[in-house]
Design a protein around this motif. Structure first.
Motif, mmCIF file in Angstrom:
data_model
loop_
_atom_site.group_PDB
_atom_site.id
_atom_site.type_symbol
_atom_site.label_atom_id
_atom_site.label_comp_id
_atom_site.label_asym_id
_atom_site.label_seq_id
_atom_site.Cartn_x
_atom_site.Cartn_y
_atom_site.Cartn_z
ATOM 1 N N GLU A 138 0.832 -1.200 0.000
ATOM 2 C CA GLU A 138 0.000 0.000 0.000
ATOM 3 C C GLU A 138 0.869 1.254 0.000
ATOM 4 O O GLU A 138 0.531 2.238 -0.663
ATOM 5 C CB GLU A 138 -0.940 -0.008 1.192
ATOM 6 N N ALA A 139 1.991 1.225 0.700
ATOM 7 C CA ALA A 139 2.900 2.370 0.707
ATOM 8 C C ALA A 139 3.511 2.590 -0.675
ATOM 9 O O ALA A 139 3.599 3.728 -1.149
ATOM 10 C CB ALA A 139 3.999 2.154 1.748
ATOM 11 N N ARG A 140 3.917 1.503 -1.342
ATOM 12 C CA ARG A 140 4.447 1.634 -2.710
ATOM 13 C C ARG A 140 3.380 2.142 -3.663
ATOM 14 O O ARG A 140 3.643 2.975 -4.535
ATOM 15 C CB ARG A 140 4.989 0.305 -3.207
ATOM 16 N N SER A 141 2.170 1.648 -3.498
ATOM 17 C CA SER A 141 1.064 2.083 -4.342
ATOM 18 C C SER A 141 0.788 3.569 -4.135
ATOM 19 O O SER A 141 0.628 4.319 -5.096
ATOM 20 C CB SER A 141 -0.181 1.253 -4.022
ATOM 21 N N LEU A 142 0.756 3.985 -2.889
ATOM 22 C CA LEU A 142 0.517 5.393 -2.584
ATOM 23 C C LEU A 142 1.632 6.263 -3.147
ATOM 24 O O LEU A 142 1.375 7.331 -3.716
ATOM 25 C CB LEU A 142 0.388 5.587 -1.072
ATOM 26 N N ALA A 143 2.876 5.807 -3.035
ATOM 27 C CA ALA A 143 4.004 6.570 -3.580
ATOM 28 C C ALA A 143 3.906 6.694 -5.097
ATOM 29 O O ALA A 143 4.153 7.774 -5.654
ATOM 30 C CB ALA A 143 5.323 5.909 -3.183
ATOM 31 N N SER A 144 3.524 5.622 -5.779
ATOM 32 C CA SER A 144 3.426 5.687 -7.237
ATOM 33 C C SER A 144 2.287 6.611 -7.664
ATOM 34 O O SER A 144 2.435 7.386 -8.609
ATOM 35 C CB SER A 144 3.254 4.303 -7.846
ATOM 36 N N PHE A 145 1.157 6.530 -6.961
ATOM 37 C CA PHE A 145 0.054 7.439 -7.289
ATOM 38 C C PHE A 145 0.416 8.883 -6.977
ATOM 39 O O PHE A 145 0.038 9.799 -7.708
ATOM 40 C CB PHE A 145 -1.227 7.036 -6.557
ATOM 41 N N THR A 146 1.157 9.107 -5.909
ATOM 42 C CA THR A 146 1.585 10.469 -5.571
ATOM 43 C C THR A 146 2.484 11.029 -6.659
ATOM 44 O O THR A 146 2.318 12.180 -7.081
ATOM 45 C CB THR A 146 2.319 10.468 -4.211
ATOM 46 N N ASP A 147 3.441 10.231 -7.129
ATOM 47 C CA ASP A 147 4.322 10.676 -8.213
ATOM 48 C C ASP A 147 3.540 10.912 -9.502
ATOM 49 O O ASP A 147 3.812 11.860 -10.237
ATOM 50 C CB ASP A 147 5.427 9.657 -8.452
ATOM 51 N N LEU A 148 2.560 10.072 -9.759
ATOM 52 C CA LEU A 148 1.714 10.233 -10.941
ATOM 53 C C LEU A 148 0.916 11.537 -10.852
ATOM 54 O O LEU A 148 0.831 12.299 -11.820
ATOM 55 C CB LEU A 148 0.779 9.032 -11.066
ATOM 56 N N LEU A 149 0.368 11.810 -9.691
ATOM 57 C CA LEU A 149 -0.401 13.047 -9.489
ATOM 58 C C LEU A 149 0.498 14.274 -9.583
ATOM 59 O O LEU A 149 0.099 15.306 -10.116
ATOM 60 C CB LEU A 149 -1.120 13.013 -8.143
ATOM 61 N N ARG A 150 1.718 14.173 -9.048
ATOM 62 C CA ARG A 150 2.651 15.295 -9.122
ATOM 63 C C ARG A 150 2.985 15.617 -10.571
ATOM 64 O O ARG A 150 2.953 16.772 -10.986
ATOM 65 C CB ARG A 150 3.924 14.986 -8.337
ATOM 66 N N ALA A 151 3.282 14.595 -11.368
ATOM 67 C CA ALA A 151 3.610 14.814 -12.776
ATOM 68 C C ALA A 151 2.418 15.394 -13.527
ATOM 69 O O ALA A 151 2.573 16.299 -14.352
ATOM 70 C CB ALA A 151 4.076 13.510 -13.421
ATOM 71 N N THR A 152 1.229 14.912 -13.225
ATOM 72 C CA THR A 152 0.012 15.426 -13.867
ATOM 73 C C THR A 152 -0.201 16.894 -13.520
ATOM 74 O O THR A 152 -0.506 17.721 -14.390
ATOM 75 C CB THR A 152 -1.211 14.605 -13.422
#
Length: 162
Positions: free
Chosen positions: A42-56
């Motif tokens: 869940e932490a890795r998933s949250l980190a990947s979504f956070t990076d995805l949102l930041r780039a967006t």
């Protein structure tokens, strides 16, 4: 015979107790490991979504700022903007892949929608450079922010990362 059973029963009982204790310990440790693994995922998933949102968000912000600068008549380095957008598109694609690998399936549709929105942006920047009309950048920026907000809503739900 009575002497042997008097000796075997306590030994068998002790061995059964040891075996049951070991099995109980293994069961408890397995549960801890599974919970830790799930938390880590869940932490890795949250980190990947956070990076995805930041780039967006960075893409949308860059598009909006470029559109504002063009509308104000400022000189804009569209080649630099196009390179930055291209790098951010690559980041969205990489993070989208990571999010698909470690994230929940409920986010796949949003990732696909986001990738579809960022794909034509590089060509759009080039076209805006030819025409000089920054207004064409406003709507894609708005759509990206809507998709970003949908991602945030997805993550806020109780089952967002499961």
């Amino acid at each position: 015979m009575a002497d042997i059973s008097a000796q075997v029963i306590p030994v068998a009982s002790a061995l059964a107790g040891v075996v049951l204790t070991l099995l109980g310990t293994v069961y408890v440790e397995r549960g801890k490991w599974q919970r830790a693994r799930r938390s880590e995922q869940e932490a890795r998933s949250l980190a990947s979504f956070t990076d995805l949102l930041r780039a967006t968000t960075d893409i949308a912000r860059t598009l909006r700022q470029t559109a504002e600068q063009l509308e104000e008549g400022r000189d804009v380095d569209l080649h630099g903007v196009a390179n930055m957008i291209d790098d951010l598109i690559g980041e969205v694609r990489r993070q989208g892949t990571v999010a698909r690998l470690v994230g929940p399936r409920t986010g796949f549709e949003l990732i696909t929608r986001l990738e579809g929105q960022v794909a034509p942006l590089y060509r759009l920047i080039v076209e805006v450079g030819r025409s000089g009309d920054g207004a064409a950048l406003v709507e894609p920026a708005r759509q990206l922010m809507k998709t970003r907000d949908a991602f945030i809503d997805q993550l806020r739900r109780a089952d967002g990362l499961s």
